[in-house]
Design an enzyme around this catalytic site. Structure first.
Site, PDB file in Angstrom:
ATOM      1  N   PRO A 184      -8.975   2.314   4.209  1.00  0.00           N
ATOM      2  CA  PRO A 184      -9.479   1.863   5.501  1.00  0.00           C
ATOM      3  C   PRO A 184      -9.674   2.948   6.544  1.00  0.00           C
ATOM      4  O   PRO A 184     -10.283   2.703   7.561  1.00  0.00           O
ATOM      5  CB  PRO A 184      -8.416   0.863   5.966  1.00  0.00           C
ATOM      6  CG  PRO A 184      -7.162   1.370   5.352  1.00  0.00           C
ATOM      7  CD  PRO A 184      -7.553   1.947   4.021  1.00  0.00           C
ATOM      8  N   CYS A 335      -0.002   6.866  -4.056  1.00  0.00           N
ATOM      9  CA  CYS A 335       1.241   6.253  -3.589  1.00  0.00           C
ATOM     10  C   CYS A 335       2.046   5.757  -4.777  1.00  0.00           C
ATOM     11  O   CYS A 335       2.814   4.817  -4.677  1.00  0.00           O
ATOM     12  CB  CYS A 335       0.958   5.101  -2.633  1.00  0.00           C
ATOM     13  SG  CYS A 335       0.021   3.778  -3.394  1.00  0.00           S
TER      14      CYS A 335
END
Length: 781
Positions: A184, A335
């Protein structure tokens, strides 16, 4: 950069990290914020990481307990704006003293504290629950401060570990930077801020020094190209970066595994491929390091997540290395804590590109010295199938008597390639130079970062190694038509056998585009053995009450990508025909002598050194009918050089001027848009400038719409200080400059002001007026 409210002081942007899964379970019932109600247990997840040995046995309890706790909320101040120091001063001197030593309902409440490892104390952490923020008056005021400053682009909400990759990219204002998997957009925002570092100082110097006329107006020459594979998510990216109002940003919509080469004209006027100084490959990943905020990790995690994304990650990194300049730097991050998605990907990409003579891992142990980290895994990891079977080498997989479909997803590059090599072996890839961040080290999420340097040009890369021969034969029997996504790649990549990898449809992540050579037909997808679809959620607006950190009160922008499951299609239930995104309006630049630009230049007495060749419109006819945008020169070169190609440009330019309906002849209808005010205001002549110094003047203009401008001899109580000056202006747009004055304002501010026949008005939307008011008038009053 920085938008409508430009404040000056002396001195100075996921994917990798938690892109939350689709709303279901508690998340879909409004209970998303109650993390304690979600079981933080997954036996397979726990067993896997215990068996890997990544976490020393003496630290396991701390590690596992940290994963089960709610993630603190973190935010940072916009590093590219000089005003960040002023906002930081307000936080430290005005707000923090009222938040220290507070007890709420008999429980001590921790005040926000600085993240020690982030440079210049610009990042902070908050562990206070949402209910406390909403009900405790000092924290409620602090929340209002965060909402207001986030709205105007001075603060960004972002997870702590998500801030690391841009910090180790070493971005300079002249660099050309590509963010391959950008939505995003919090890391993209950091990159943009680095490009605009100290910009305000350079622009002021260019305005004041008449001898400076290099066509840039003191603005940085660099460019940021942010890409996302999903069209809707690319617009989310635009929304997230719009607060920074950067003319140095282009947004594209392409599959990152086959990102097309962009053309630019060189000094001789010939076109050449654009190479990047810096690239961020913050790739789609299984997201198992995001369990502290991505609740479905506990419910859905299984080892096939990493296996299903490994080759996509390798392709993205290899494509990035192809597009990188020699001596350029690419940062690879996830991640995930899984070596299959991390060290194995890095080693595979280096091998496919030609080895350490072509690409090397940089040692960044001296960067961010306060950040607690662990070195990358040098080797010895294993691959586990969904049923818990471990494999130490690909030879064991090849001999295993198990289902072809499942084992075909395990490929040789997932296994350690450096085992058996001594540290002195010059051919050994120094994977220990990678960085691993674990949750228990500094109360963060899990993260992996590697900085790679390109040493020389890369020729044709090695073909990918795949599993079972039977599956390869099936794949080769299928006819595949290359899609447009592969056009323009200057180094042709061998794609034989790519069809063996099932397509992971992660809705916005970089998976092979429909019809591309690396796209496997959905009718041949392997059985559904992967977790449910994962998406990066839209970034919630400040204080929206939806999404964000489950208990932090300040909505967090989820930055990481996670694994998804391909849709199942059968003959009886065919998949729906894909409908592509709508066609984007073209970008057409206006000639500097265009009649509209000449009238604007005359009305605003625009300095002749201002780069008027960088104004553009968004229509095929090139007619300035509604809005005029501004970009920097390199963005113009890229857009113009690739006009008519298959490059999917989604966004570029800051809306600088808007056409206003006027009732009188001879009035310039083009008003300065708040987004473009900081670009234009320094170059506007004094004939269209109004100066103010008093707080009550700004307060009155913010609170009252269209305050009356009285006739000569009459005095008003709203704009008294500027009334005489405004009265003498002809109808049309002008600029209100609020000067820094002791006892009134510490910082300089600029607003667009419209002068009508009998009134004036700040050209700000109502919601922006609401956020401006506490920042400009209430805090510190």
């Amino acid at each position: 950069m920085g938008g409508r409210r430009q404040k000056h002081r002396a001195g100075n942007n996921g994917a990798g990290g938690g892109r939350n899964r689709r709303n279901n379970g508690n998340q879909g019932t409004g209970e998303r914020g109650n993390y304690s109600s979600i079981p933080t247990e997954n036996a397979l997840y726990e067993f896997y990481y215990k068996q890997t040995g990544l976490i020393p046995s003496g630290e396991w309890d701390d590690f596992w307990t940290s994963l089960q706790r709610t993630l603190p909320t973190t935010f940072r101040f916009t590093g590219g704006k000089a005003h960040a120091l002023g906002v930081l001063k307000t936080l430290k001197e005005t707000l923090i003293p009222h938040l220290v030593g507070i007890e709420w309902e008999g429980v001590p409440v921790e005040a926000p504290r600085v993240l020690e490892w982030f440079p210049d104390s610009l990042a902070w952490q908050l562990s206070v629950g949402k209910s406390t923020i909403r009900r405790c008056p000092p924290f409620k005021r602090f929340q209002n401060f965060l909402v207001a400053e986030t709205t105007v682009g001075n603060i960004s909400r972002q997870e702590a570990v998500s801030m690391i990759p841009p910090l180790v990219m070493d971005i300079q204002p002249h660099h050309v930077v590509l963010d391959m998997c950008a939505a995003p957009g919090s890391k993209t925002a950091q990159i943009i801020e680095a490009i605009h570092a100290n910009e305000e100082t350079h622009v002021r110097a260019a305005i004041q020094d008449q001898s400076i006329d290099d066509g840039s107006g003191g603005r940085p020459a660099g460019l940021v190209i942010a890409n996302d594979a999903d069209y809707k998510r690319s617009h989310m990216l635009i929304h997230q970066t719009k607060r920074l109002n950067s003319p140095n940003l282009i947004v594209t919509n392409h599959d990152a595994t086959m990102y097309p080469s962009l053309l630019v004209k060189n000094e001789d006027g010939r076109k050449e491929y654009l190479k990047f100084d810096r690239i961020l490959a913050d790739v789609p990943c299984s997201g198992d390091g995001t369990a502290r905020k991505n609740y479905n990790v506990w419910r859905d995690w299984n080892p096939l997540g990493a296996i299903g994304l490994h080759l996509t990650q390798v392709r993205i990194l290899v494509r990035g290395l192809q597009m990188l300049k020699v001596s350029g730097r690419i940062v690879y991050s996830t991640c995930s804590m899984n070596p299959i998605e991390n060290e194995a990907v890095v080693a595979a990409a280096i091998d496919r590109c030609g080895g350490l003579g072509k690409v090397n891992i940089l040692d960044c142990s001296d960067r961010l010295p306060e950040l607690k980290r662990r070195p990358g895994v040098k080797g010895g990891w294993r691959v586990m199938d969904k049923d818990g079977s471990w494999f130490s080498s690909y030879e064991q997989v090849d001999k295993a008597d198990m289902r072809e479909a499942r084992l075909s997803r395990i490929v040789p590059s997932m296994f350690p390639s450096e085992d058996g090599k001594s540290d002195e072996d010059e051919s050994r890839v120094p994977l220990e130079r990678c960085m691993r961040v674990y949750p228990h080290l500094q109360d963060t999420g899990g993260f992996f970062i590697t900085v790679l340097e390109k040493r020389s040009e890369i020729g044709a890369v090695k073909s990918e190694e795949h599993g079972r021969k039977k599956m390869a034969a099936i794949a080769r029997s299928k006819s595949v038509t290359p899609g447009e996504g592969g056009k323009g790649v200057e180094v042709e990549e061998t794609l034989e056998g790519v069809e063996l990898v099932p397509t992971i449809a992660t809705s916005g992540e970089e998976t092979p585009a429909s019809g591309s050579p690396s796209k496997r037909k959905l009718t041949e997808v392997v059985p559904d053995t992967t977790p449910p679809l994962a998406k990066k959620p839209r970034s919630d607006l400040p204080d929206s009450g939806e999404g964000g950190n489950s208990d932090g009160g300040v909505p967090l922008e989820s930055e990481e990508a996670t694994l998804g499951t391909p849709p199942q299609a059968t003959a009886s239930n065919p998949s729906k025909k894909y409908k592509g995104p709508p066609a984007e309006e073209p970008f057409k630049y206006l000639p500097a002598d265009h009649p509209v630009l000449e009238s604007i230049t005359k009305f605003y007495d625009l300095d002749l050194r201002f780069p008027k060749t960088c104004f553009m419109v968004r229509n095929a006819e090139g007619i300035p009918s509604r809005a005029i945008y501004f970009t920097n020169h390199l963005a113009k070169q890229v857009l113009a050089s690739n006009e008519g190609s298959n490059i999917k440009f989604v966004h570029c330019g800051v809306k600088a001027l808007m056409k206003q309906d006027v009732q009188e002849e001879g009035v310039c209808p083009w008003r300065i848009q708040s987004e473009g005010l900081n670009i234009l205001e320094g170059w506007i002549g004094e004939t269209r400038v109004v100066h103010a110094r008093k707080r009550e003047t700004v307060r009155g203009l913010l609170k009252e719409m269209f305050p009356k401008v009285h006739a000569e001899g009459q005095e008003g109580d709203v704009i008294g200080e500027i009334e005489e000056r405004v009265r003498g202006l002809s109808m049309g747009c002008c600029v209100l400059k609020v000067e820094a004055t002791e006892g009134e304002f510490e910082d300089r501010m600029v607003f667009p002001l419209w002068k009508s026949r009998h009134s004036c008005n700040l050209m700000l939307p109502k919601d922006e007026r609401k956020h401006e008011s506490p920042c400009c008038c209430d805090i510190g009053s």
